[in-house]
Write a protein that holds these residues in place. Structure first.
Motif: not given
Length: 86
Positions: A11-15, A6-7, A1-4, A28-29
């Motif tokens: 963001m999905v989890i937080d928002v 993961l970021e 998993m790349n950093d973007l 991711s897919s």
């Protein structure tokens, strides 16, 4: 998993206040809407606003192109990466 990716997962989890999830729980897919994470149109609006705020990306909510960008975390990561490269 790349950093973007993961970021974006964080963001999905937080928002969306997905309290019981971690970034590792999101494939991711996998689709973000209907099957997969099971997000809906209200979630899409919230994510769109978060993308605009964090990355300066403006999306047309009714376009087919936008639907493709929201297909998965990988698709969102490609969108953000292309926007950052421009």
């Amino acid at each position: 998993m790349n950093d973007l990716e993961l970021e974006l997962k964080q963001m999905v989890i937080d928002v969306l206040d997905l309290e019981d999830m971690t970034p590792e729980d999101i494939d991711s897919s996998e689709p973000l809407f209907v099957e997969g994470l099971g997000l809906d149109s209200i979630d899409a609006l919230e994510l769109g606003l978060a993308l605009q705020k964090q990355y300066g990306i403006k999306l047309d909510s009714d376009s087919e192109e936008t639907r493709k960008h929201f297909a998965s975390i990988q698709a969102l990561a490609r969108l953000v990466a292309s926007h950052q490269a421009a």
